[in-house]
Design a protein around this motif. Structure first.
Motif, PDB file in Angstrom:
ATOM      1  N   VAL A 296      -4.815  -6.348  -2.838  1.00  7.79           N
ATOM      2  CA  VAL A 296      -5.399  -5.094  -2.369  1.00  7.79           C
ATOM      3  C   VAL A 296      -6.335  -4.525  -3.435  1.00  7.79           C
ATOM      4  CG1 VAL A 296      -3.395  -4.593  -0.939  1.00  7.79           C
ATOM      5  CG2 VAL A 296      -3.552  -3.576  -3.191  1.00  7.79           C
TER       6      VAL A 296
ATOM      7  N   LEU B  66      -6.631  -0.186   6.456  1.00  6.30           N
ATOM      8  CA  LEU B  66      -6.480  -1.197   5.414  1.00  6.30           C
ATOM      9  C   LEU B  66      -7.760  -1.398   4.624  1.00  6.30           C
ATOM     10  CD1 LEU B  66      -4.512  -4.027   7.290  1.00  6.30           C
ATOM     11  CD2 LEU B  66      -3.602  -2.193   5.844  1.00  6.30           C
ATOM     12  N   HIS B  67      -8.898  -1.092   5.257  1.00  7.76           N
ATOM     13  CA  HIS B  67     -10.191  -1.409   4.651  1.00  7.76           C
ATOM     14  C   HIS B  67     -11.166  -0.242   4.790  1.00  7.76           C
ATOM     15  CE1 HIS B  67      -8.481  -5.373   5.384  1.00  7.76           C
ATOM     16  NE2 HIS B  67      -8.666  -5.252   6.687  1.00  7.76           N
TER      17      HIS B  67
ATOM     18  N   PRO C 210      -7.711   2.833   0.409  1.00  8.08           N
ATOM     19  CA  PRO C 210      -7.859   1.379   0.466  1.00  8.08           C
ATOM     20  C   PRO C 210      -9.312   0.968   0.706  1.00  8.08           C
ATOM     21  CG  PRO C 210      -6.014   2.108   1.821  1.00  8.08           C
ATOM     22  CD  PRO C 210      -6.791   3.333   1.448  1.00  8.08           C
TER      23      PRO C 210
ATOM     24  N   LEU D 153       0.826  -1.211   0.000  1.00  6.20           N
ATOM     25  CA  LEU D 153       0.000   0.000   0.000  1.00  6.20           C
ATOM     26  C   LEU D 153       0.858   1.258   0.000  1.00  6.20           C
ATOM     27  CD1 LEU D 153      -2.845  -0.986   2.505  1.00  6.20           C
ATOM     28  CD2 LEU D 153      -3.059  -0.660   0.037  1.00  6.20           C
TER      29      LEU D 153
ATOM     30  N   ALA E 116      -7.953  -0.804  -4.113  1.00  5.50           N
ATOM     31  CA  ALA E 116      -7.810   0.578  -3.655  1.00  5.50           C
ATOM     32  C   ALA E 116      -8.255   1.547  -4.740  1.00  5.50           C
ATOM     33  CB  ALA E 116      -6.361   0.864  -3.271  1.00  5.50           C
TER      34      ALA E 116
ATOM     35  N   SER F 184      -7.784  -4.824   1.855  1.00  6.24           N
ATOM     36  CA  SER F 184      -6.365  -5.187   1.741  1.00  6.24           C
ATOM     37  C   SER F 184      -6.150  -6.463   2.542  1.00  6.24           C
ATOM     38  CB  SER F 184      -5.474  -4.072   2.290  1.00  6.24           C
ATOM     39  OG  SER F 184      -5.873  -2.806   1.799  1.00  6.24           O
TER      40      SER F 184
END
Length: 503
Positions: A254, A328-329, A242, A226, A256, A245
Motif C-alpha cells: 500500500v 483503496l486508490h 490511500p 489499511l 498512503a 493499495s
C-alpha cells in the motif's frame, strides 16, 4: 535486470539504474529476490509521482500572497528505507527519482549494512555519502527501525517498509515519524494471517478478525492493513489517504499519505466497518462502525446492522473486522502513473505494471467482491461467462468491475438480491443439477425480484479484447518468497549452538 558473476563467491546483478553485489550462497547473507523487481519498480513510480505532488504543493504555497518570504525553497524529498537489506531499493531511488535530497539506508543486520556499503561502491555513489541524518545524500546506519522512527531525530517525506513478514510492529512509529502529507509505502507478506488461515495471528497483529476461505480474501487482506494504519495514525490526530493499495504475487503493498487533521479523524468510524458473511452461502454484507444523524445530520452515532434478507433464511453469520471501507486508490494519481510509466526508462516490469494499474483504475469504490466460480459452484451449475454476468448487472441499472488480484471477481454496487437473481436466471438456462445441497435448492427456489437481461451492451468494455495484460502469468517456476536471510549475526549464532556441548 541482468546478472553476471563477479567472483567465485559473489554475483552481480543489474536492476534498473543500479548494480548489486551479493553472495552466491544466499543462505549465508542478505538475499536478492527477483520477484520484488515489480515491487521496486512500482515504488519508484509512485514515489516519483509523490515528489511531483509535493513540489506542486510547495509552489502553490509560494504563490499565495505574502507567503513567499516565509517559506524556504523546495529542496526535494527525504526517504527512509527502514528495512533496507542490501540497499538496492535506496540506490535506485536516489538515481531514478528526481529531487531526492536524502536517503537513509537502515537495517538491523550487520551483514545488510556491510552489503549496503559495498553496493554504494559498486554504483560509484561514494561521493553522495552523508555524515549525518540531516545532511543531503545517502546515510547508512545499523539500527532498529522502530527506534529510528520513534526518536524523530529526522523526519521524512517518504518512509518505505518492506519487511520479511508483517509490518504491523512498525506502523505506530512510522505514522509519527512521517512528515505531514508524507507517504508511507508498506509491504506485508504474512498472507497466511491476513488471508484468514491463522485468524488468531491476524487479530493479534492487526486487531482484526479475518474470515477463513472467504471468496474476497485478497481484498480483505488489503483492507485489514489499511485499517491498522488508519487507527495508528488517528491516535495522533492524523488521517490516512490511500493512493494505491494492491495485492501482488504473495504479498500486499500500500501507498498512503498521512495528513494532520483532527476533524477528519472524527469521521473515521464512517470509513471503518465490519463484514457479515453467511455460513450457508456466499452472501455477505458490509456495515460501517458509525453513522451520522440528528436534525442536521452532524451527530455521530453507532452504526446499524444492514437488512440481511438476501441470504438463506435462518442462516448464521460470521463477523470480520474492523476493516477499512473507504477507497483503496486515488484514481487521479493512477491515471498520472499510467502516463508517466512509459517515460521512465529503468522500469523493466512496465507491461505488468500497466496491467495492474489499468485494473486498479477500473475498480469500483465499493468494499469486497463476489467470486463468480464460487457463486456457480454453490448453486451446482457450470460457471457462466463473466461478460454475461457483468452485462446483466449493467442492464439492471448498476455498476460492475473486476478486482486487480482476482480474475473471477465481481465487484458491484448492486444489492445482493440482484446478484443472486442474475445467477438464478443463469441456472434456468442450464440443465438441472444432478446433485445439489439443501442450501442451494433453497436459494434456487427464491422468486426473482428483477427481470434479467444477459444481452451485452456496447458500453461494456471487454478486457479480453484489450492488448493490456491484466493478469500475466508468473515469468518463471517457483515464483514466490525466498527463505528469510540469515545475516552474519544469525549465522554465527547458529554455528555456535551447533558447536556447544549438549547436556
Amino acid at each position: 535486470m541482468s546478472s553476471t558473476a563477479s567472483s567465485p563467491s559473489f554475483k552481480t546483478i543489474t536492476e534498473g539504474s543500479s548494480r548489486m553485489c551479493y553472495p552466491a550462497d544466499q543462505e549465508q547473507a542478505v538475499f536478492y529476490n527477483p520477484v520484488q523487481v515489480q515491487n521496486r519498480d512500482l515504488s519508484i513510480l509512485m514515489i516519483a509521482l509523490y515528489q511531483e505532488r509535493l513540489q506542486q504543493r510547495h509552489q502553490e504555497k509560494l504563490e499565495k500572497r505574502n507567503y513567499s518570504d516565509k517559506m524556504p525553497p523546495y529542496e526535494g524529498i527525504r526517504i527512509l528505507d527502514a528495512l533496507a537489506a542490501s540497499g538496492l531499493r535506496s540506490m535506485r531511488y536516489i538515481q531514478e527519482i528526481e529531487n531526492v535530497q536524502h536517503v537513509t539506508i537502515n537495517d538491523l543486520e550487520e551483514a545488510a549494512v556491510e552489503r549496503a556499503h559495498q553496493n554504494v561502491k559498486e554504483n560509484n555513489l561514494q561521493d553522495k555519502l552523508a555524515s549525518s541524518l540531516q545532511d543531503p545524500g545517502i546515510f547508512i546506519q545499523q539500527a532498529d527501525a522502530r527506534a529510528v522512527m520513534y526518536s524523530k531525530t529526522a523526519q521524512y517525506h517518504v518512509i518505505d517498509m518492506d519487511p520479511y513478514g508483517s509490518a504491523a510492529s512498525f506502523l505506530d512509529a512510522a505514522v509519527q515519524c512521517v512528515e505531514n502529507g508524507g507517504l508511507l509505502c508498506v509491504t506485508c507478506t504474512d498472507m497466511a494471517a491476513l488471508g484468514g488461515s491463522h485468524p488468531e495471528t491476524c487479530f493479534g497483529r492487526y486487531g482484526c478478525m479475518p474470515i477463513q476461505r472467504s471468496g474476497y480474501l485478497q481484498e480483505l487482506a488489503v483492507r485489514i492493513l489499511l485499517d491498522s494504519i488508519s487507527k495508528s495514525a488517528a491516535r495522533y490526530g492524523r488521517v490516512l489517504r490511500p493512493i494505491l493499495s494492491v495485492g501482488m504475487d504473495f504479498y500486499v503493498r500500500v501507498f498512503a499519505e498521512i495528513h494532520n487533521s483532527k476533524s477528519a479523524v472524527n469521521t473515521l468510524s464512517l470509513s471503518t466497518g465490519y463484514v457479515f458473511q453467511s455460513t450457508q452461502c456466499p452472501t455477505f454484507y458490509v456495515a460501517p462502525a458509525g453513522q451520522t444523524g440528528g436534525n442536521k445530520n452532524n451527530v455521530y452515532q453507532a452504526g446499524r446492522l444492514p437488512t440481511m434478507d438476501a441470504a438463506i433464511e435462518g442462516t448464521n453469520w460470521k463477523i470480520a473486522g474492523p476493516i477499512w471501507l473507504g477507497p483503496l486508490h486515488d484514481k487521479g494519481v493512477i491515471q498520472k502513473a499510467l502516463q508517466k510509466l512509459q517515460k521512465m526508462p529503468h522500469l523493466s516490469t512496465k507491461d505488468r505494471l500497466e496491467g495492474l494499474l489499468t485494473s486498479c483504475s477500473e475498480e469500483l469504490d465499493v468494499p469486497l467482491y463476489y467470486n463468480l466460480p464460487s457463486l456457480a459452484q454453490f448453486l451446482a451449475v457450470s460457471s457462466p461467462p463473466m461478460m454475461k454476468i457483468k452485462a446483466a448487472i449493467v442492464n439492471a441499472g448498476y455498476k460492475v468491475s473486476g478486482y486487480h488480484k482476482e480474475p473471477q471477481a465481481i465487484k458491484t454496487d448492486a444489492p445482493n438480491h440482484v446478484v443472486w437473481d442474475i445467477i438464478r436466471a443463469w441456472c434456468d438456462t442450464q440443465p438441472p443439477p444432478k446433485k445439489a445441497s439443501s442450501s442451494a435448492l433453497k436459494m434456487r427456489a427464491v422468486e426473482p425480484k428483477i427481470k434479467v437481461n444477459f444481452a451485452i451492451p456496447s458500453s461494456l468494455p471487454n478486457p479480453k479484447k484489450s492488448e493490456i495484460r491484466r493478469f500475466p502469468q508468473n515469468p518463471q517456476p517457483n515464483w514466490g518468497p525466498k527463505p528469510r536471510a540469515t545475516g552474519v549475526k544469525r549465522k554465527l549464532s547458529a554455528e555456535e549452538n551447533e558447536l556447544s556441548p549438549q547436556e
